[in-house]
Write a protein that holds these residues in place. Structure first.
Motif, PDB file in Angstrom:
ATOM      1  N   PRO A  67      10.999   9.490   3.067  1.00  0.00           N
ATOM      2  CA  PRO A  67      12.364   9.232   2.581  1.00  0.00           C
ATOM      3  C   PRO A  67      13.318   8.798   3.690  1.00  0.00           C
ATOM      4  N   PHE A  68      13.265   9.467   4.841  1.00  0.00           N
ATOM      5  CA  PHE A  68      14.182   9.112   5.930  1.00  0.00           C
ATOM      6  C   PHE A  68      13.766   7.810   6.602  1.00  0.00           C
ATOM      7  N   ALA A  69      12.457   7.588   6.740  1.00  0.00           N
ATOM      8  CA  ALA A  69      12.006   6.316   7.303  1.00  0.00           C
ATOM      9  C   ALA A  69      12.368   5.162   6.389  1.00  0.00           C
ATOM     10  N   ALA A  70      12.288   5.366   5.072  1.00  0.00           N
ATOM     11  CA  ALA A  70      12.665   4.314   4.125  1.00  0.00           C
ATOM     12  C   ALA A  70      14.141   3.984   4.235  1.00  0.00           C
ATOM     13  N   GLY A  71      14.968   5.032   4.345  1.00  0.00           N
ATOM     14  CA  GLY A  71      16.397   4.790   4.497  1.00  0.00           C
ATOM     15  C   GLY A  71      16.732   4.068   5.786  1.00  0.00           C
ATOM     16  N   PHE A  72      16.049   4.434   6.877  1.00  0.00           N
ATOM     17  CA  PHE A  72      16.322   3.791   8.162  1.00  0.00           C
ATOM     18  C   PHE A  72      15.863   2.333   8.156  1.00  0.00           C
ATOM     19  N   ALA A  73      14.686   2.075   7.590  1.00  0.00           N
ATOM     20  CA  ALA A  73      14.177   0.702   7.547  1.00  0.00           C
ATOM     21  C   ALA A  73      15.077  -0.190   6.701  1.00  0.00           C
ATOM     22  N   SER A  74      15.490   0.266   5.516  1.00  0.00           N
ATOM     23  CA  SER A  74      16.344  -0.561   4.660  1.00  0.00           C
ATOM     24  C   SER A  74      17.708  -0.763   5.294  1.00  0.00           C
ATOM     25  N   SER A 112       7.697   5.507  -3.902  1.00  0.00           N
ATOM     26  CA  SER A 112       7.762   6.664  -4.799  1.00  0.00           C
ATOM     27  C   SER A 112       6.416   6.908  -5.472  1.00  0.00           C
ATOM     28  N   VAL A 113       5.801   5.835  -5.967  1.00  0.00           N
ATOM     29  CA  VAL A 113       4.500   5.987  -6.606  1.00  0.00           C
ATOM     30  C   VAL A 113       3.449   6.435  -5.582  1.00  0.00           C
ATOM     31  N   GLY A 114       3.502   5.810  -4.398  1.00  0.00           N
ATOM     32  CA  GLY A 114       2.531   6.175  -3.371  1.00  0.00           C
ATOM     33  C   GLY A 114       2.693   7.617  -2.904  1.00  0.00           C
ATOM     34  N   LEU A 115       3.950   8.045  -2.661  1.00  0.00           N
ATOM     35  CA  LEU A 115       4.163   9.414  -2.218  1.00  0.00           C
ATOM     36  C   LEU A 115       3.828  10.405  -3.331  1.00  0.00           C
ATOM     37  N   GLY A 116       4.127  10.024  -4.576  1.00  0.00           N
ATOM     38  CA  GLY A 116       3.745  10.895  -5.684  1.00  0.00           C
ATOM     39  C   GLY A 116       2.243  11.080  -5.750  1.00  0.00           C
ATOM     40  N   THR A 117       1.495   9.997  -5.539  1.00  0.00           N
ATOM     41  CA  THR A 117       0.033  10.088  -5.521  1.00  0.00           C
ATOM     42  C   THR A 117      -0.457  10.954  -4.367  1.00  0.00           C
ATOM     43  N   LEU A 118       0.149  10.765  -3.190  1.00  0.00           N
ATOM     44  CA  LEU A 118      -0.230  11.589  -2.037  1.00  0.00           C
ATOM     45  C   LEU A 118       0.058  13.068  -2.299  1.00  0.00           C
ATOM     46  N   ASN A 119       1.248  13.353  -2.851  1.00  0.00           N
ATOM     47  CA  ASN A 119       1.637  14.736  -3.092  1.00  0.00           C
ATOM     48  C   ASN A 119       0.718  15.431  -4.083  1.00  0.00           C
ATOM     49  N   GLU A 120       0.286  14.696  -5.090  1.00  0.00           N
ATOM     50  CA  GLU A 120      -0.461  15.325  -6.179  1.00  0.00           C
ATOM     51  C   GLU A 120      -1.962  15.396  -5.924  1.00  0.00           C
ATOM     52  N   ALA A 491      10.394  15.355  -7.013  1.00  0.00           N
ATOM     53  CA  ALA A 491      11.729  15.089  -6.482  1.00  0.00           C
ATOM     54  C   ALA A 491      11.658  14.382  -5.138  1.00  0.00           C
ATOM     55  N   MET A 492      10.721  14.799  -4.269  1.00  0.00           N
ATOM     56  CA  MET A 492      10.582  14.134  -2.979  1.00  0.00           C
ATOM     57  C   MET A 492      10.137  12.689  -3.152  1.00  0.00           C
ATOM     58  N   ALA A 493       9.239  12.452  -4.105  1.00  0.00           N
ATOM     59  CA  ALA A 493       8.800  11.080  -4.364  1.00  0.00           C
ATOM     60  C   ALA A 493       9.946  10.243  -4.909  1.00  0.00           C
ATOM     61  N   SER A 494      10.750  10.791  -5.810  1.00  0.00           N
ATOM     62  CA  SER A 494      11.873  10.044  -6.379  1.00  0.00           C
ATOM     63  C   SER A 494      12.926   9.735  -5.339  1.00  0.00           C
ATOM     64  N   SER A 495      13.092  10.628  -4.365  1.00  0.00           N
ATOM     65  CA  SER A 495      14.125  10.406  -3.353  1.00  0.00           C
ATOM     66  C   SER A 495      13.828   9.181  -2.492  1.00  0.00           C
ATOM     67  N   CYS A 496      12.544   8.796  -2.363  1.00  0.00           N
ATOM     68  CA  CYS A 496      12.218   7.599  -1.577  1.00  0.00           C
ATOM     69  C   CYS A 496      12.926   6.371  -2.141  1.00  0.00           C
ATOM     70  N   LEU A 497      12.843   6.194  -3.461  1.00  0.00           N
ATOM     71  CA  LEU A 497      13.486   5.045  -4.097  1.00  0.00           C
ATOM     72  C   LEU A 497      14.992   5.092  -3.921  1.00  0.00           C
ATOM     73  N   VAL A 498      15.592   6.264  -4.160  1.00  0.00           N
ATOM     74  CA  VAL A 498      17.052   6.368  -4.103  1.00  0.00           C
ATOM     75  C   VAL A 498      17.552   6.175  -2.678  1.00  0.00           C
ATOM     76  N   VAL A 499      16.873   6.759  -1.710  1.00  0.00           N
ATOM     77  CA  VAL A 499      17.315   6.644  -0.314  1.00  0.00           C
ATOM     78  C   VAL A 499      17.184   5.205   0.174  1.00  0.00           C
ATOM     79  N   MET A 500      16.101   4.521  -0.195  1.00  0.00           N
ATOM     80  CA  MET A 500      15.936   3.135   0.246  1.00  0.00           C
ATOM     81  C   MET A 500      17.012   2.245  -0.344  1.00  0.00           C
ATOM     82  N   LEU A 501      17.328   2.393  -1.619  1.00  0.00           N
ATOM     83  CA  LEU A 501      18.398   1.604  -2.230  1.00  0.00           C
ATOM     84  C   LEU A 501      19.744   1.951  -1.619  1.00  0.00           C
ATOM     85  N   THR A 502      19.968   3.231  -1.340  1.00  0.00           N
ATOM     86  CA  THR A 502      21.240   3.635  -0.734  1.00  0.00           C
ATOM     87  C   THR A 502      21.412   2.996   0.638  1.00  0.00           C
ATOM     88  N   GLY A 503      20.339   2.988   1.453  1.00  0.00           N
ATOM     89  CA  GLY A 503      20.430   2.354   2.763  1.00  0.00           C
ATOM     90  C   GLY A 503      20.703   0.869   2.672  1.00  0.00           C
TER      91      GLY A 503
END
Length: 572
Positions: A67-74, A112-120, A491-503
């Motif tokens: 999530p934080f790397a996605a926000g920084f990259a965007s 988000s999909v990738g992290l969700g797959t990793l988490n589960e 929630a952690m997977a969903s935050s990737c999408l939101v943080v990247m768009l926010t950045g």
């Protein structure tokens, strides 16, 4: 029809992927290194295992890094688009804000999909391997803890020693690990943590047997047999501890000395009792069958035995009201008891048997094995007691269950066929008939009942009620923990999408400011979202679904924040 800005999308997407790989790679390696510091400093990892441990930790740490790397990259990519006027040129060419943000949206969805797959499915398996790397070498773990002067908790015992040396087990012994202790001491703790027994030994030897095995040579010990019956499954190892030169004392300062003594412990599989090590399918199955957890199953067995005893006592009293009860011994041979029901002591599990109406003594018709085979016996007792408790059923001890044993005093026994009396002095003779049971399949089926079936049944005794409360409480704790872990992953997977768009949005809106300053407008809301997810997970674990609102509030507020920033961007 306007053509999509494919060139802009491809270049932006490539920049996002490159920066995301660099940022996440650096961050995840740093965090994985930090995760290995404590096991290394505690001596749980050798230097040769550190590289393997760090490489395994790289994947689980992605859940916190992405999530934080996605926000920084965007932030960096879209800040460059804004400062180099590429975004302005795109707007002038008729490309909408939504089209400019499309690469961030696609990248965020993929993350988000990738992290969700990793988490589960992936991260739980890597966490198991990390924990397995630390705990698989049980002997090394004990040697390391003891060597640093620490007490090691094993079941309800605290173990201490001056020195612990790991040695190679004898070939063919079935022992996985062996440790020799010098100046050994152990303290048994009660449920409230108060010491209730102390044991010291000049020397001690510990053998660790792998899951599913039954150690040979210890079957004579009743306590060892009971523990081993619990341990013969794929999730539990058996620790046999032999002490030499033993001195012991209890809370009442009553002590004694023995040349040797043996203790047996169960070592449950920690992966089975922690939902964070479970995949999506295992968590889903856990909600349907919480008995798969060791802590739940142990309480289920305790409740089943308590209910089985309640039903056994009730059935015995009903049969003894007729003055005659038929039992079965270890070899399914009939044992007939002519007696009436006496008082039952729930604390000791003993029921005094009285002579039936019109008789002067309790009579028992049973069998005894001899060189001639089974001999039918008739015993007449001046005093009889029926003991009800946990025993090993069957000659081979295939399972643990509830059993009974007769204890006859002032007894005269004779063989039915020859009328030969075997008793010496009748008033001083004691006879025990072990391994008895009612043979009631309905009662014996209680042991195999699930927790749900046991909890929906009727509990009569105070002991059964307390065990039912304890079982229900543990099931609720496990289910709450599983629910919190499941939603935390989503929630952690969903935050990737939101943080990247926010950045991306804040960078386009604040393109005239410094990149790091712009990133703070994404980092701080993202950090708040992460804190609320973590806090919501802990609250859900403690209180259930009421904590989910906090977990998802952080993601929702971050989405609202991104929406407000997008509205300000489109207004200009």
């Amino acid at each position: 029809m306007r053509r999509p800005p494919t060139t802009l999308w491809l270049h932006t997407f490539a920049d996002l992927a490159k920066l995301l790989a660099i940022c996440s790679g650096v961050l995840v390696f740093i965090i994985a290194m930090g995760a290995a510091i404590k096991p290394l400093s505690d001596g749980l990892l050798d230097a040769s295992d550190a590289a393997v441990y760090i490489s395994l930790a790289l994947v689980p740490m992605l859940a916190y890094v992405l999530p934080f790397a996605a926000g920084f990259a965007s932030t960096l990519v879209y800040h460059r688009l804004g400062t180099s006027n590429e975004a302005t040129a795109a707007y002038a060419g008729g490309i909408s804000h939504r089209a400019v943000l499309m690469p961030a949206l696609v990248m965020g969805l993929g993350l988000s999909v990738g992290l969700g797959t990793l988490n589960e499915w992936v991260i739980p398996r890597f966490l198991r391997e990390m924990r397995h790397l630390i705990t698989v070498d049980f002997a090394r773990l004990m040697s390391g803890e003891i060597g640093r002067g620490k007490a090691l908790r094993l079941d309800d015992w605290l173990i201490l020693a001056d020195r612990a040396e790991q040695i190679t087990p004898a070939p063919g012994s079935g022992v996985r690990e062996q440790v020799v202790f010098s100046k050994f001491a152990a303290i048994k703790l009660a449920k409230d943590g108060v010491p209730e027994q102390e044991v010291a030994a000049s020397q001690a030897t510990m053998w660790l047997y792998p899951p599913g095995s039954t150690p040979a040579g210890w079957a004579e010990d009743d306590e060892a047999s009971k523990v081993m019956d619990d341990a013969t499954d794929e999730d539990t190892s058996v620790v046999v501890l032999e002490l030499r030169g033993v001195s012991a004392s209890d809370a009442a300062s009553v002590g004694g000395f023995r040349e040797s003594s043996t203790a047996v412990f169960r070592v449950p599989n920690v992966f089975r009792d922690n939902p964070k090590f479970l995949t999506y399918r295992e968590l889903r199955d856990l909600r349907q069958n919480p008995d798969r957890m060791n802590e739940v199953d142990s309480r289920r067995r305790e409740l089943a035995l308590s209910l089985e005893r309640d039903e056994t006592v009730r059935a015995l009293k009903a049969r003894l009201e007729q003055g005659d009860v038929s039992l079965l011994d270890e070899r399914d041979r009939p044992v007939r008891v002519l007696a009436s029901a006496g008082a039952f002591d729930d604390a000791t599990g003993r029921m005094e048997l009285l002579a039936p109406s019109g008789a002067s003594s309790v009579q028992v018709y049973h069998h005894r094995d001899s060189e001639r085979g089974a001999i039918a016996l008739h015993s007449i007792a001046g005093r009889a007691e029926l003991r009800i408790g946990v025993v090993r059923a069957g000659d081979g001890g295939e399972r643990r269950g509830l059993g009974m044993g007769l204890e006859l005093q002032q007894v005269r026994t004779r063989e039915e066929a020859t009328q030969v009396t075997f008793a010496g002095v009748p008033e001083r003779t004691r006879l025990r008939v072990p391994g008895l049971r009612l043979g009631d399949r309905r009662i014996e089926a209680i042991a195999g009942s699930s927790s749900a079936q046991l909890l929906t049944g009727t509990t009569t005794s105070d002991a059964s009620k307390q065990r039912a409360i304890s079982l229900q409480k543990k099931i609720d704790e496990i289910l709450h923990e599983a629910l919190s872990k499941q939603h935390e992953r989503w929630a952690m997977a969903s935050s990737c999408l939101v943080v990247m768009l926010t950045g991306a949005i804040t960078s386009l809106l604040l393109s005239q400011r410094m990149p790091l300053t712009t990133y703070l407008w994404t980092f701080i809301p993202g950090l708040v979202s992460w804190v609320t997810i973590s806090g919501g997970q802990q609250l859900t674990e403690q209180s259930g679904t009421s904590g989910l609102w906090l977990m998802w509030t952080g993601v929702g507020l971050l989405g609202v924040y991104a929406g407000v920033m997008y509205w300000r961007l489109t207004r200009h």
